[in-house]
Design a protein around this motif. Structure first.
Motif, short mmCIF file in Angstrom:
data_model
loop_
_atom_site.label_atom_id
_atom_site.label_comp_id
_atom_site.label_asym_id
_atom_site.label_seq_id
_atom_site.Cartn_x
_atom_site.Cartn_y
_atom_site.Cartn_z
N LEU A 147 0.82 -1.21 0.00
CA LEU A 147 0.00 0.00 0.00
C LEU A 147 0.86 1.27 0.00
N GLN A 148 2.10 1.18 0.48
CA GLN A 148 2.96 2.35 0.59
C GLN A 148 3.17 3.05 -0.74
N SER A 149 3.08 2.31 -1.84
CA SER A 149 3.29 2.92 -3.16
C SER A 149 1.98 3.43 -3.77
N SER A 150 0.88 3.33 -3.04
CA SER A 150 -0.42 3.77 -3.55
C SER A 150 -0.55 5.29 -3.48
N SER A 151 -1.35 5.84 -4.40
CA SER A 151 -1.71 7.26 -4.34
C SER A 151 -3.21 7.36 -4.62
N PHE A 152 -3.80 8.47 -4.19
CA PHE A 152 -5.25 8.59 -4.23
C PHE A 152 -5.68 9.94 -4.79
N THR A 153 -6.84 9.94 -5.46
CA THR A 153 -7.43 11.15 -6.00
C THR A 153 -8.89 11.19 -5.58
N GLY A 154 -9.36 12.33 -5.16
CA GLY A 154 -10.76 12.47 -4.79
C GLY A 154 -10.97 13.76 -4.03
N ILE A 155 -12.22 14.18 -3.94
CA ILE A 155 -12.60 15.36 -3.16
C ILE A 155 -13.66 14.91 -2.16
N PHE A 156 -13.41 15.19 -0.89
CA PHE A 156 -14.32 14.80 0.18
C PHE A 156 -14.71 16.05 0.95
N LYS A 157 -15.97 16.40 0.87
CA LYS A 157 -16.45 17.60 1.57
C LYS A 157 -17.30 17.17 2.76
N ASN A 158 -16.86 17.51 3.95
CA ASN A 158 -17.56 17.19 5.19
C ASN A 158 -17.95 15.71 5.28
N GLN A 159 -17.03 14.83 4.89
CA GLN A 159 -17.27 13.39 4.94
C GLN A 159 -16.71 12.81 6.23
N GLN A 160 -17.35 11.75 6.73
CA GLN A 160 -16.84 11.02 7.87
C GLN A 160 -15.68 10.13 7.44
N LEU A 161 -14.82 9.79 8.38
CA LEU A 161 -13.65 8.97 8.08
C LEU A 161 -14.04 7.64 7.43
N GLU A 162 -15.07 6.98 7.94
CA GLU A 162 -15.48 5.68 7.42
C GLU A 162 -15.88 5.78 5.94
N ARG A 163 -16.52 6.86 5.57
CA ARG A 163 -16.93 7.05 4.17
C ARG A 163 -15.70 7.19 3.25
N ILE A 164 -14.70 7.93 3.73
CA ILE A 164 -13.48 8.11 2.95
C ILE A 164 -12.75 6.77 2.81
N LEU A 165 -12.68 6.00 3.91
CA LEU A 165 -12.02 4.70 3.86
C LEU A 165 -12.76 3.73 2.93
N GLU A 166 -14.08 3.83 2.87
CA GLU A 166 -14.85 2.99 1.95
C GLU A 166 -14.51 3.34 0.50
N HIS A 167 -14.30 4.62 0.22
CA HIS A 167 -13.89 5.03 -1.13
C HIS A 167 -12.55 4.38 -1.49
N PHE A 168 -11.60 4.42 -0.53
CA PHE A 168 -10.30 3.79 -0.77
C PHE A 168 -10.44 2.29 -1.01
N LYS A 169 -11.35 1.67 -0.25
CA LYS A 169 -11.57 0.23 -0.37
C LYS A 169 -12.08 -0.12 -1.77
N ILE A 170 -13.03 0.66 -2.25
CA ILE A 170 -13.61 0.41 -3.58
C ILE A 170 -12.60 0.72 -4.68
N ALA A 171 -11.90 1.85 -4.55
CA ALA A 171 -10.99 2.29 -5.61
C ALA A 171 -9.69 1.50 -5.66
N SER A 172 -9.16 1.11 -4.50
CA SER A 172 -7.83 0.51 -4.48
C SER A 172 -7.74 -0.79 -3.70
N HIS A 173 -8.87 -1.35 -3.33
CA HIS A 173 -8.91 -2.62 -2.58
C HIS A 173 -8.14 -2.54 -1.26
#
Length: 196
Positions: A147-173
């Motif tokens: 995972l250390q070599s992973s990078s992420f793109t996205g915009i999160f406005k007033n999102q909870q941590l769990e919602r952001i982590l779910e995005h990472f899960k879907i986008a990058s497993h």
């Protein structure tokens, strides 16, 4: 930290954390921001800028939005040095090596925290976790070294941590679990996110 009243010829504050400053120009009263351990001082010359200077972190970053600032620091030869920043520049000072990196800033991304937004643009995992740890007051543990070599793109406005982590899960497993340490009255004392 700041005094209850500024001196007649100087306005000084000390910062441990992240802050956005909009400072009125007063030629007779300098405005200076010191990092907590005083490795870096920023003399404001009438400007708007952002500083990330958490005492527990290995770096101090300054993003200049408008105006100009003079950044003073201890260089690699343990000498006091300064540089003048121009608008839309970012300076990163490494507290350990005392190395300074100055480059073009992504101002929108660097100050987006003020309105509850996180902007990621091919952002490396290490930087993402630093941003999330500041925002949500959590610690991260990465158990999958790939995972250390992973990078992420996205915009999160007033999102909870769990919602952001779910995005990472879907986008990058990226799988995760959240562990909480609670006090006697049920209040959350510490939150830890494990990525695997």
């Amino acid at each position: 930290k700041y005094p209850s009243a500024f001196a007649s010829d100087l306005r000084e504050v000390a910062l441990n954390g992240e802050a956005y400053f909009s400072v009125a120009k007063e030629p007779d009263r300098k405005f200076i921001v010191h990092s907590n351990e005083d490795q870096v001082a920023i003399e404001v010359l009438g400007t708007e800028f952002n500083i990330d200077a958490y005492q527990d972190n290995g770096f101090i970053t300054t993003t200049l939005v408008s105006g100009s600032v003079r950044l003073s620091y201890i260089n690699t030869k343990d000498e006091k040095h300064s540089l003048l920043m121009q608008p839309h520049e970012k300076v990163i000072y490494d507290r350990t090596s005392k190395f300074v990196d100055k480059h073009k800033a992504d101002v929108e991304r660097d100050i987006s925290w003020r309105d509850g937004t996180i902007i990621l643009k091919e952002t490396p995992l290490k930087e993402v976790l630093w941003t999330l740890s500041k925002r949500f007051n959590v610690e991260f543990e990465v158990r999958n070294r790939r995972l250390q070599s992973s990078s992420f793109t996205g915009i999160f406005k007033n999102q909870q941590l769990e919602r952001i982590l779910e995005h990472f899960k879907i986008a990058s497993h990226v799988n995760y679990s959240i562990k909480q340490e609670t006090g006697k009255d049920g209040e959350i004392l510490k939150k830890r996110v494990i990525l695997y």
